[in-house]
Enzyme design. Structure first.
Site, PDB file in Angstrom:
ATOM      1  N   GLY A 340       0.779  -1.227   0.000  1.00  0.00           N
ATOM      2  CA  GLY A 340       0.000   0.000   0.000  1.00  0.00           C
ATOM      3  C   GLY A 340       0.806   1.269   0.000  1.00  0.00           C
ATOM      4  O   GLY A 340       0.279   2.344  -0.306  1.00  0.00           O
ATOM      5  N   GLU A 389       4.878  -5.017   3.388  1.00  0.00           N
ATOM      6  CA  GLU A 389       5.151  -5.687   2.111  1.00  0.00           C
ATOM      7  C   GLU A 389       5.154  -4.637   1.007  1.00  0.00           C
ATOM      8  O   GLU A 389       4.343  -4.652   0.091  1.00  0.00           O
ATOM      9  CB  GLU A 389       4.098  -6.769   1.853  1.00  0.00           C
ATOM     10  CG  GLU A 389       4.042  -7.829   2.942  1.00  0.00           C
ATOM     11  CD  GLU A 389       2.917  -8.839   2.749  1.00  0.00           C
ATOM     12  OE1 GLU A 389       2.232  -8.783   1.698  1.00  0.00           O
ATOM     13  OE2 GLU A 389       2.702  -9.670   3.651  1.00  0.00           O
ATOM     14  N   ARG A 392       5.922  -2.095  -4.576  1.00  0.00           N
ATOM     15  CA  ARG A 392       5.921  -1.017  -5.576  1.00  0.00           C
ATOM     16  C   ARG A 392       6.890   0.092  -5.181  1.00  0.00           C
ATOM     17  O   ARG A 392       7.644   0.609  -6.004  1.00  0.00           O
ATOM     18  CB  ARG A 392       4.493  -0.462  -5.701  1.00  0.00           C
ATOM     19  CG  ARG A 392       4.310   0.571  -6.798  1.00  0.00           C
ATOM     20  CD  ARG A 392       2.940   1.232  -6.668  1.00  0.00           C
ATOM     21  NE  ARG A 392       1.870   0.258  -6.699  1.00  0.00           N
ATOM     22  CZ  ARG A 392       1.242  -0.149  -7.800  1.00  0.00           C
ATOM     23  NH1 ARG A 392       1.601   0.363  -8.976  1.00  0.00           N
ATOM     24  NH2 ARG A 392       0.268  -1.031  -7.745  1.00  0.00           N
ATOM     25  N   ALA A 456     -16.873  24.524 -41.672  1.00  0.00           N
ATOM     26  CA  ALA A 456     -15.816  23.722 -42.294  1.00  0.00           C
ATOM     27  C   ALA A 456     -16.090  22.234 -42.097  1.00  0.00           C
ATOM     28  O   ALA A 456     -15.920  21.423 -43.022  1.00  0.00           O
ATOM     29  CB  ALA A 456     -14.455  24.098 -41.709  1.00  0.00           C
ATOM     30  N   CYS A 543      -0.153  -5.185 -34.220  1.00  0.00           N
ATOM     31  CA  CYS A 543      -1.284  -4.998 -35.141  1.00  0.00           C
ATOM     32  C   CYS A 543      -2.572  -4.923 -34.336  1.00  0.00           C
ATOM     33  O   CYS A 543      -3.482  -5.745 -34.497  1.00  0.00           O
ATOM     34  CB  CYS A 543      -1.339  -6.136 -36.154  1.00  0.00           C
ATOM     35  SG  CYS A 543       0.147  -6.284 -37.160  1.00  0.00           S
ATOM     36  N   ASP A 544      -2.644  -3.983 -33.441  1.00  0.00           N
ATOM     37  CA  ASP A 544      -3.784  -3.866 -32.544  1.00  0.00           C
ATOM     38  C   ASP A 544      -4.015  -2.391 -32.256  1.00  0.00           C
ATOM     39  O   ASP A 544      -3.079  -1.676 -31.905  1.00  0.00           O
ATOM     40  CB  ASP A 544      -3.512  -4.631 -31.242  1.00  0.00           C
ATOM     41  CG  ASP A 544      -4.769  -4.862 -30.425  1.00  0.00           C
ATOM     42  OD1 ASP A 544      -5.457  -3.868 -30.114  1.00  0.00           O
ATOM     43  OD2 ASP A 544      -5.066  -6.026 -30.091  1.00  0.00           O
TER      44      ASP A 544
END
Length: 714
Positions: A340, A389, A392, A456, A543-544
């Site tokens: 967290g 823990e 990140r 336009a 190709c996506d």
């Protein structure tokens, strides 16, 4: 908004708007109504500090990244403690990695992940220091020792570095699956004997047996119950193996945060036990004579906790549960506050964002200590060991993904057109289109900007309809597009967004952007002493249509970028050291990037590469999808001999076979003919084997052992 100069005389080209000609045969001349008021800064006044501000480098990058006087991103490997001579230039690292071996480089192909172990070490030390300071200042009667959740980045060298750097702090590991448990067990054999091995995740008999085996191997192992049914297996297997387990329970707190990353917390979270279930666990352990085995309470509010107020609330609730477990007879010793601890991806220091946090490391640690100290002291309970823990926050900063822009879409300026040509063109319009054009002309004379844009767009849509009906030619349609674009520019609509085609797979290297919309800071790593004159989005090689990055920090839908000049344009994605490599897929069979480890040294460039590994080859990724590259190569070689075997000496078929072989060995990404735009080379300089033996092990052999792998660059 820049003014629109409405000139009725179509023969005069007056920027920024040369005029919309009237449909009348003899239009009356009129002066320009308003001159352009756009103010532009002198390009010579642009400096690296402007770029640092533009890209928020001093926000999300502090204290590890900055913009140096050369206009390149600079790495400060020891954070705020980095001395001036210890900083190194990211562009020089890329050059050294990508230059061919014949030019003294490593011959690695981009994309490239640059790992910075010094930054990893600094993150561990900073986290430990923050808790040590909070514990001392608040007279807390126990210590802090964290664990690293290996799911964030399971790379061997990352995990081994954390164990080695964290050993003086009793820093341990957390595993959430059987393979993670195996690697954690192996790595912790070289760590501190007091380091925790926290076993989370869903468990079967094999998982629990492995965890108990780790206990037999004198590893400080804790089996955390995620489901109530796991307790029966723990009791049964521990008695069979005659091992006394250390057990923890994960509590489902009522406290949770409302952001994207808060979905794993609260009473309906995926993991953990409710209050009722925890009470049943206590009773069952008591009946089995094993209540003394229950020693750890674990909870998790969710990743990227936005504020310390939320943390205080959750830690206080958990501390009450901890005290209740002691009252019920459990021999509790540790509170594991889970993950967290957030990082500031955009430098905004905001509590109202999924990609930022409103606190520092020190404020986070202080909030945890304060909450647990208050509850335990108030209930006369001995202060527990504190564990977190924080994955990140530990690994995100240490990894930089560098990739190259292969090309960019070019916005074509409308072709010049004379008054007579334009008059003839307008007269060829069908009646409806001519009426719309007349409205556009009138709005232009009155300098009605919004109406000009509206007419336009109407003209464009009407022209498309006429083209589909076969009533307008391609040349006329293109001319309408040019005219409408010209109008947009004239009335001050923002310059068009360019598409930069980057040598990257978003699905492989930035999967969290595609999957959950996670934003990362992306910045050119050089040319930051130049003003970026364009805005662009990034389109990858797959190709996506989802293979693009079109959202950026700061709420921007495009990124300020420089024009490509043919010498190579390099971008860096920062703070991506957690999850991206583990989550990445194989869309279009693009594998992972090349990887190097770079540490600060006393060499002239202030850095040394300690490991260099090329990314997976085409053959490697094909094997992962159950193909057999050797058999495929044989089939193609036979075909080459059949269709190119008519030459007298077989040279043509040999050349084809050689080319096919190189294609299997090369990475799937695009290959530049020159590296960093600094050394023109043949493509052959970039054909290399994907075998790790050619890189990591060869460096080790040259230097004499794993810990001695070292390239100093003079």
């Amino acid at each position: 908004m820049p003014a629109l100069a409405c000139c009725v005389d179509a023969a005069v080209a007056t920027p920024p708007f040369s005029g919309v000609p009237s449909t009348d045969t003899n239009p009356a001349p009129a002066p320009a109504v308003i001159a352009s008021a756009a103010a532009t800064d002198d390009l010579s006044h642009w400096s690296p500090s402007h770029s640092a501000c533009l890209y928020r480098v001093d926000g999300w990058g502090a204290p590890y990244f900055s913009v140096n006087s050369s206009g390149n991103i600079s790495v400060r490997p020891h954070g705020a403690d980095t001395l001036l001579h210890q900083e190194f230039d990211l562009m020089k690292i890329v050059k050294k990695a990508s230059d061919p071996k014949s030019a003294g480089g490593l011959g690695l192909q981009l994309p490239l992940v640059i790992r910075l172990p010094d930054v990893l070490k600094n993150r561990l030390e900073s986290l430990q220091s923050a808790f040590d300071l909070a514990i001392k200042s608040q007279d807390y009667k126990a210590h802090y020792q964290g664990v690293y959740p290996v799911k964030c980045n399971q790379d061997r060298y990352v995990v081994e570095d954390i164990v080695r750097f964290g050993s003086p702090f009793r820093f341990g590991l957390e595993a959430g699956s059987k393979p993670e448990l195996l690697l954690a067990m192996s790595c912790l054999c070289k760590g501190s004997p007091d380091a925790l091995l926290v076993c989370n995740g869903f468990k079967d008999a094999e998982y629990i047996s492995l965890a108990l085996l780790a206990k037999q191997l004198a590893l400080n192992t804790v089996i955390v119950l995620e489901q109530e049914e796991e307790l029966d297996l723990v009791i049964e297997i521990s008695k069979k193996l005659m091992v006394s387990p250390v057990i923890g329970v994960r509590a489902k707190l009522r406290t949770k945060h409302s952001g994207h990353f808060g979905s794993t917390s609260g009473e309906k979270g995926k993991f953990g036990l409710t209050t009722t279930q925890i009470l049943r666990v206590v009773r069952k352990l008591e009946q089995a004579g094993m209540l003394d085995c229950l020693q750890l309470l674990h909870f998790h509010i969710g990743s990227q906790i936005p504020s310390t107020a939320l943390l205080l609330d959750g830690a206080s609730e958990a501390a009450q549960i901890y005290c209740e477990l002691i009252r019920l007879g459990a021999q509790m010793k540790i509170i594991d506050i889970g993950g967290g601890l957030g990082i500031d991806y955009d430098g905004s220091k905001s509590e109202d964002s999924d990609i930022s946090v409103g606190y520092s490391l020190e404020e986070y640690a202080s909030a945890v200590v304060q909450a647990i100290h208050a509850v335990c002291t108030g209930r006369s309970v001995k202060h527990p060991v504190l564990c977190s823990e924080s994955g990140r926050a530990i690994v995100s900063h240490h990894s930089v993904l560098v990739f190259e822009a292969a090309s960019a879409s070019v916005h074509d300026a409308p072709p010049a057109i004379s008054s007579l040509e334009l008059q003839s063109f307008v007269e060829s319009f069908k009646e409806d289109a001519r009426a719309i054009y007349g409205n556009l002309f009138s709005a232009a004379r009155r300098c009605e900007y919004d109406n000009c844009l509206s007419y336009a767009e109407q003209l464009k849509q009407k022209s498309i309809q006429l083209f589909k009906e076969g009533l307008m030619g391609m040349e006329e349609l293109a001319a309408v597009d040019g005219l409408c674009d010209f109008v947009s520019k004239a009335v001050g609509v923002a310059d068009p967004v360019h598409t930069y085609h980057v040598n990257l797979s978003v699905f492989t290297s930035v999967p969290d952007f595609w999957g959950i919309g996670q934003l990362f800071p992306i910045v050119p790593i050089h040319r930051l002493d130049e003003r970026p004159g364009l805005r662009g989005i990034l389109s990858d090689l797959t190709c996506d249509s989802d293979g693009k990055i079109d959202k950026f920090i700061g709420g921007e839908s495009s990124l300020p970028l420089h024009e490509l000049d043919g010498t190579g344009y390099y971008l860096g994605m920062f703070l991506g050291g957690a999850y991206e490599e583990a989550v990445g897929g194989l869309h279009n069979l693009f594998g992972g990037p090349s990887i190097i480890r770079v540490q600060q040294s006393e060499s002239p460039h202030s850095f040394a590469v300690t490991l260099a590994v090329p990314g997976p080859s085409s053959a490697d990724v094909l094997r992962l999808m159950q193909h057999e590259p050797n058999l495929m190569m044989k089939t193609l070689r036979d075909r080459a001999e059949e269709y190119a075997g008519g030459d007298r000496d077989g040279m043509a078929s040999m050349a084809l076979a050689s080319y096919l072989s190189r294609s299997f060995r090369n990475m799937p990404y695009l290959i530049r003919a020159s590296s960093c735009g600094l050394n023109a080379t043949s493509n052959n300089d970039f054909y290399y084997s994907s075998s790790e033996d050619d890189y990591g092990e060869s460096v080790g052999d040259a230097a004499g052992g794993d810990e001695e792998w070292y390239y100093c660059f003079a």
